[in-house]
Write an enzyme that holds these catalytic residues in place. Structure first.
Site, mmCIF file in Angstrom:
data_model
loop_
_atom_site.group_PDB
_atom_site.id
_atom_site.type_symbol
_atom_site.label_atom_id
_atom_site.label_comp_id
_atom_site.label_asym_id
_atom_site.label_seq_id
_atom_site.Cartn_x
_atom_site.Cartn_y
_atom_site.Cartn_z
ATOM 1 N N GLU A 120 -20.548 -20.011 22.656
ATOM 2 C CA GLU A 120 -21.309 -20.841 21.736
ATOM 3 C C GLU A 120 -22.740 -20.973 22.263
ATOM 4 O O GLU A 120 -22.918 -21.206 23.459
ATOM 5 C CB GLU A 120 -20.694 -22.242 21.601
ATOM 6 C CG GLU A 120 -21.376 -23.035 20.492
ATOM 7 C CD GLU A 120 -20.764 -24.421 20.269
ATOM 8 O OE1 GLU A 120 -19.789 -24.774 20.959
ATOM 9 O OE2 GLU A 120 -21.283 -25.130 19.404
ATOM 10 N N GLY A 252 -21.771 -29.093 29.979
ATOM 11 C CA GLY A 252 -20.604 -29.813 30.478
ATOM 12 C C GLY A 252 -19.312 -29.033 30.368
ATOM 13 O O GLY A 252 -18.603 -28.837 31.356
ATOM 14 N N ALA A 253 -19.018 -28.579 29.161
ATOM 15 C CA ALA A 253 -17.736 -27.924 28.941
ATOM 16 C C ALA A 253 -17.754 -27.248 27.585
ATOM 17 O O ALA A 253 -18.675 -27.452 26.796
ATOM 18 C CB ALA A 253 -16.603 -28.947 28.985
ATOM 19 N N MET A 254 -16.708 -26.458 27.320
ATOM 20 C CA MET A 254 -16.663 -25.696 26.066
ATOM 21 C C MET A 254 -15.247 -25.642 25.525
ATOM 22 O O MET A 254 -14.309 -25.349 26.251
ATOM 23 C CB MET A 254 -17.211 -24.288 26.330
ATOM 24 C CG MET A 254 -17.195 -23.384 25.125
ATOM 25 S SD MET A 254 -18.283 -24.009 23.798
ATOM 26 C CE MET A 254 -17.410 -23.396 22.366
ATOM 27 N N HIS A 288 -13.144 -35.082 24.669
ATOM 28 C CA HIS A 288 -14.050 -34.464 23.695
ATOM 29 C C HIS A 288 -13.642 -33.021 23.393
ATOM 30 O O HIS A 288 -13.488 -32.647 22.230
ATOM 31 C CB HIS A 288 -15.482 -34.523 24.254
ATOM 32 C CG HIS A 288 -16.519 -33.928 23.361
ATOM 33 N ND1 HIS A 288 -17.293 -34.686 22.510
ATOM 34 C CD2 HIS A 288 -16.910 -32.646 23.165
ATOM 35 C CE1 HIS A 288 -18.126 -33.897 21.846
ATOM 36 N NE2 HIS A 288 -17.903 -32.647 22.226
ATOM 37 N N GLU A 289 -13.472 -32.238 24.431
ATOM 38 C CA GLU A 289 -13.156 -30.816 24.199
ATOM 39 C C GLU A 289 -11.784 -30.688 23.550
ATOM 40 O O GLU A 289 -11.574 -29.858 22.669
ATOM 41 C CB GLU A 289 -13.210 -30.002 25.500
ATOM 42 C CG GLU A 289 -14.515 -30.112 26.284
ATOM 43 C CD GLU A 289 -15.773 -29.885 25.476
ATOM 44 O OE1 GLU A 289 -15.723 -29.172 24.458
ATOM 45 O OE2 GLU A 289 -16.834 -30.449 25.851
ATOM 46 N N HIS A 292 -11.962 -31.412 19.866
ATOM 47 C CA HIS A 292 -12.556 -30.317 19.096
ATOM 48 C C HIS A 292 -11.479 -29.406 18.509
ATOM 49 O O HIS A 292 -11.754 -28.669 17.562
ATOM 50 C CB HIS A 292 -13.451 -29.458 19.999
ATOM 51 C CG HIS A 292 -14.905 -29.842 19.995
ATOM 52 N ND1 HIS A 292 -15.612 -30.121 18.847
ATOM 53 C CD2 HIS A 292 -15.804 -29.950 21.007
ATOM 54 C CE1 HIS A 292 -16.881 -30.390 19.162
ATOM 55 N NE2 HIS A 292 -17.027 -30.302 20.464
ATOM 56 N N GLU A 311 -19.992 -31.817 16.184
ATOM 57 C CA GLU A 311 -20.371 -32.538 17.404
ATOM 58 C C GLU A 311 -20.466 -34.048 17.185
ATOM 59 O O GLU A 311 -19.975 -34.825 17.998
ATOM 60 C CB GLU A 311 -21.670 -31.975 17.984
ATOM 61 C CG GLU A 311 -21.553 -30.526 18.498
ATOM 62 C CD GLU A 311 -20.439 -30.320 19.514
ATOM 63 O OE1 GLU A 311 -19.904 -31.310 20.052
ATOM 64 O OE2 GLU A 311 -20.083 -29.140 19.764
HETATM 65 N N1 B3K Z 1 -19.724 -27.085 22.041
HETATM 66 C C1 B3K Z 1 -20.141 -27.071 23.413
HETATM 67 C C2 B3K Z 1 -21.608 -26.946 23.587
HETATM 68 C C3 B3K Z 1 -22.128 -25.577 23.476
HETATM 69 C C4 B3K Z 1 -23.577 -25.529 23.857
HETATM 70 C C5 B3K Z 1 -24.186 -24.199 23.618
HETATM 71 N N2 B3K Z 1 -25.545 -24.152 24.094
HETATM 72 C C6 B3K Z 1 -19.644 -28.255 24.166
HETATM 73 C C7 B3K Z 1 -19.295 -29.440 23.366
HETATM 74 O O1 B3K Z 1 -20.086 -30.024 22.660
HETATM 75 O O2 B3K Z 1 -18.166 -29.819 23.390
HETATM 76 ZN ZN ZN Z 2 -18.697 -30.977 21.481
#
Ligand code: B3K
Ligand code: ZN
Length: 849
Positions: A120, A252-254, A288-289, A292, A311
């Site tokens: 991402e 932070g994380a993905m 959070h992750e 998602h 987000e």
């Molecule tokens: N979706 C990712 C963030 C990606 C950032 C790309 N530059 C983390 C998050 O918001 O959970």
């Molecule tokens: Zn996010």
């Protein structure tokens, strides 16, 4: 180099993908990626594929090789004419990529010898040719060949043999959610059974030796899975859920489907190495992750302009989760503090943009506080306006209607309209318009009736001169002069630029407890006496409004002092009451004791049209702290002792509340005892929260040499703890020493600046030291600019994000502005400057005065 993307240019992709098959032969210098993508035409149009930095070895359609001269000479788009393609076909490619040379940490790269990915927003195009846009979704099958012991990808494992693993993800997803990890990893494992009885294997993968530090992350994951079932009825949908911790990560994380990749600082924690804040962030980001999976993955974004769809909603959900796991009052106050410090700041400067922007050059520059935090606030307002039951109804409809789709903010709003029957046309301005509305209140009192006259106004922002009135939920209560609540929490809905509300039958004139729970992301302008503020601080029933009353009282005192006037006496008096009750609610007392930061003081002064003086602000804050310490020494000392930890360290709301109050008291007492207590605490503390807090006081007092050396000797081999060591020195040093200190630290061999955590640790230590970064001689600006110029060719994404340190510079005096401008112009002139950084610097410079 401006290739601006516009929301209005979005067109549907003319093909759908029925399956994507990928085969990786991993090699640090020459990884081979073979792809087979089954396309089916759904409307007229050429086949357009994205690719970046790929060495293309072969291309074919249905097994017939394509002429490689089709490949663009430069540029990143491969176009295959529609008239050369059947209705359904398989596109194949073989490309070679070099993960070791990839320092951008986007696409496939190496971190400490392990292969990992970050796709991402547009990283997948660095892996192979693909329609790299979020509205093209497909099930994936991934085969990985590598000698690495652990080979992971999205979805469920299909087969595993030494040197080879096959993964299948049955849920269709866009390429940005693709992930692959290969390395020498160890897991801590657990199991979760979903509400419908599906067993799920859970793993948190870390480097050998780090297993004992991963337990809290696992506990947080299990709590998240349970919470999403209970609060939103959302269940997990694969047989496994993997989390991997990596040391080199841009953020932070993905949330990659079934394979979340985390910055190791958001996974690894023990009492000795992580603070209460770290634990809270770990729990929040794991949540959070995980959340998602439904808000982002099952329902994703049609295009990147809609980023806040996933987000904003997922932040809102993680905020709810943390409030349920910890203290709702403390969480709300923390969130308001973050919103003001980051989003209001962004909205007041050259980088202001709406939660849903309508153009950008580099999407990675739009993962902002506005998209995330304001995006969450907007959902909070919707919920406040329609109530909890209708909110749940709307969310159920959203999941029902849009599962498996790539959606827009319009789809989201329509769900709320359909679920509630309301017209949300005006509400939509919160998504499309930039800027923080200012809500002004004047009051009229006569014969037992109180009239509240509200006026809202939003200043123009870049590209948006007109600001129509917004719907503002104004939540308030009334507190009588004796401290009794005479009107309980009430929601007013403001829809006009000016609007009045009247309350009748009141005995004596009450004080308005305004914007309870911070009911809308606005700034407030109202006249209040110090006595009225003190009354709310003592008696308000809403914890946020109570805290805000004290905070405003402190802010008024600080601003007066920064302007060379008397101020703060009322706050000093009022804080006495807080100290008396502090043991009953330590976390709340700690929040009240924390004076507004220098940045917030500067922002507030600037908003009133006055040029802030960083040095005067610094002295004002220091002097008020000194006076508070002197006025309340016995009470502070008693609290410091009363908050001595009892029993083993537990990173929960209660324990962290006690520790935060202890450290708040220490900050004051250190001004009187020359940091004697801090030194004793540094020696004796058994947890990092108190250790780091004590170290900060020792640095501020200038007696840190011994403590820093011991800290280093103890934690030399722990990168995450050493990041704290790098940050705290420039951050807590007196402003005239901070930059020199940071320069020395930057010379150390362990200043591994290509690692984003280490880079940020040191550089943000300077940018967060307000008086040091904004030093009149420009040394702060120059130091930061030099390092941004060094990092840009290596890692443009992190460089660009950190340019936002400069977003406030135009509010200072002419000398500082000239220094800042020169520093920014130096960055702008760097040969080969990345698109990311160029966009940021150009936007900031456009507002230079
Ligand atoms: N979706 C990712 C963030 C990606 C950032 C790309 N530059 C983390 C998050 O918001 O959970
Ligand atoms: Zn996010």
């Amino acid at each position: 180099m401006t290739d601006t993307q516009y929301l209005s240019d979005w067109r549907p992709y003319p093909y759908e993908i029925t399956e994507t098959r990928l085969e990786f032969r991993l090699d640090p210098r020459a990884t081979r990626v073979r792809s087979q993508i089954d396309f089916h035409r759904i409307s007229e149009g050429n086949l357009v594929l994205d690719g970046a930095g790929l060495k293309t070895l072969a291309l074919a359609i249905d097994g017939t090789p394509l002429d490689l001269s089709l490949l663009p000479e430069s540029g990143e788009t491969l176009v295959i004419p529609a008239d050369s393609l059947p209705e359904s076909f398989t596109f194949e490619a073989e490309v070679e990529i070099d993960p070791e040379a990839n320092t951008s940490l986007e696409g496939l790269y190496l971190s400490g010898g392990m292969f990992c990915t970050q796709c991402e927003a547009e990283g997948f195009r660095h892996i192979t040719w693909y329609p790299d846009r979020p509205d093209v979704m497909a099930p994936f099958t991934v085969t990985v060949h590598s000698e690495m012991p652990v080979l992971l990808s999205n979805g469920n494992p299909v087969s595993e043999a030494p040197g080879k693993a096959v993964w299948h993800d049955p849920w269709k997803k866009p390429a940005y959610l693709f992930a692959l990890v290969a390395g020498d990893l160890r897991a801590i494992s657990d199991k979760f059974t979903t509400m419908s009885g599906r067993p799920v294997d859970l793993n948190v993968w870390v480097r050998p030796g780090d297993e004992p530090r991963a337990g809290y992350a696992m506990e947080s994951l299990i709590r998240s899975m349970k919470w999403d079932e209970e609060a939103y009825g959302r269940e997990y949908d694969l047989d496994v859920f993997n989390i991997v911790a990596v040391d080199d990560f841009n953020m932070g994380a993905m949330e990659n489907k079934g394979l979340n990749i985390f910055n190791s600082k958001l996974v690894l924690a023990t009492a000795e190495t992580a603070t209460d804040g770290d634990y809270e962030r770990i729990e929040g980001v794991i949540g959070h992750e995980y959340f998602h999976n439904w808000t982002g993955n099952r329902i994703t974004c049609r295009d990147w302009f809609q980023l806040c769809l996933k987000e904003g909603l997922t932040v809102f959900r993680d905020q709810q989760f943390t409030s349920d796991m910890r203290s709702a009052a403390v969480k709300r106050i923390h969130d308001v503090q973050t919103l003001r410090a980051r989003q209001f700041r962004e909205d007041a400067g050259p980088l202001s943009h709406p939660p849903r922007p309508d153009h950008y050059q580099e999407i990675n520059n739009f993962y902002t506080a506005t998209v995330y935090e304001k995006g969450a606030e907007v959902i909070g307002m919707l919920k406040r306006l329609i109530g909890d039951a209708d909110y749940r109804k709307a969310l159920d409809l959203y999941f029902d209607r849009h599962d498996g789709q790539a959606c827009t903010i319009e789809d989201w709003i329509k769900v709320f309209e359909d679920a509630t029957g309301r017209d949300l046309t005006q509400f939509k301005h919160w998504y499309t318009d930039a800027g923080t509305p200012r809500l002004a209140l004047t009051e009229e009192w006569s014969g037992g009736s109180l009239t509240l006259n509200f006026r809202q106004a939003t200043k123009p922002t870049p590209g948006q001169a007109e600001k129509p009135a917004r719907v503002i939920p104004i939540v308030l209560g009334l507190i009588g002069p004796n401290g009794d609540e005479v009107l309980p929490t009430t929601v007013l809905e403001m829809t006009e630029a000016e609007q009045s509300f009247r309350f009748e039958g009141l005995g004596a004139r009450p004080v308005v407890s305004l914007l309870r729970g911070f009911s809308a992301p606005v700034t407030v302008a109202r006249e209040m006496t110090a006595d009225e503020q003190a009354l709310l601080l003592a008696h308000d029933t809403d914890p946020y409004a109570r805290w805000q009353a004290g905070h405003d009282l402190a802010l008024d005192g600080l601003i007066a002092r920064a302007k060379g006037q008397e101020g703060g006496a009322e706050f000093i008096r009022a804080i006495g009451g807080v100290l008396d009750d502090a043991e009953a609610d330590p976390a709340f007392a700690a929040l009240c004791l924390a004076l507004p930061g220098e940045e917030e003081i500067a922002t507030t002064i600037a908003a009133s049209g006055v040029v802030p003086d960083p040095d005067a602000i610094h002295s004002a804050r220091r002097s008020l702290m000194q006076d508070i310490a002197q006025a309340h020494e016995p009470a502070l000392a008693a609290l410091y002792d009363a908050m001595t930890p009892i029993g083993p360290y537990v990173p929960d709301a209660e324990g962290s509340g006690r520790r935060s109050l202890r450290l708040a008291a220490l900050a004051y007492l250190s001004r009187l005892d020359n940091a004697e207590r801090a030194e004793a605490l540094f020696d004796s503390a058994g947890n990092m929260t108190e250790r780091e807090g004590a170290l900060g006081q020792l640095i501020a007092a200038g007696r840190d040499a011994d403590a820093l050396a011991r800290f280093e000797a103890e934690f030399r081999d722990n990168r995450l703890v050493m990041d704290k060591w790098f940050t705290v020195q420039p951050l807590r040093s007196e402003s005239h020493l901070a930059v020199a200190r940071a320069k020395d630290l930057a010379k150390r061999p362990d200043f591994d600046w290509k690692n984003p955590n280490r880079f940020r640790a040191l550089i943000a230590g300077v940018t967060s030291n307000h008086a040091a970064f904004h030093a009149a001689d420009g040394s702060g600006y120059d130091f930061v600019a030099d390092w941004l110029m060094k990092l840009d060719p290596v890692n443009a994404q992190t460089t660009a994000r950190m340019c936002s340190a400069f977003e406030t510079v135009w509010r200072y005096d002419a000398t500082r502005r000239a220094k800042a401008k020169a520093a920014l112009e130096r960055i702008a002139a760097l040969p080969g400057l990345s698109r990311n950084t160029s966009e940021m610097v150009t936007r900031i410079l456009a507002a230079s005065t």
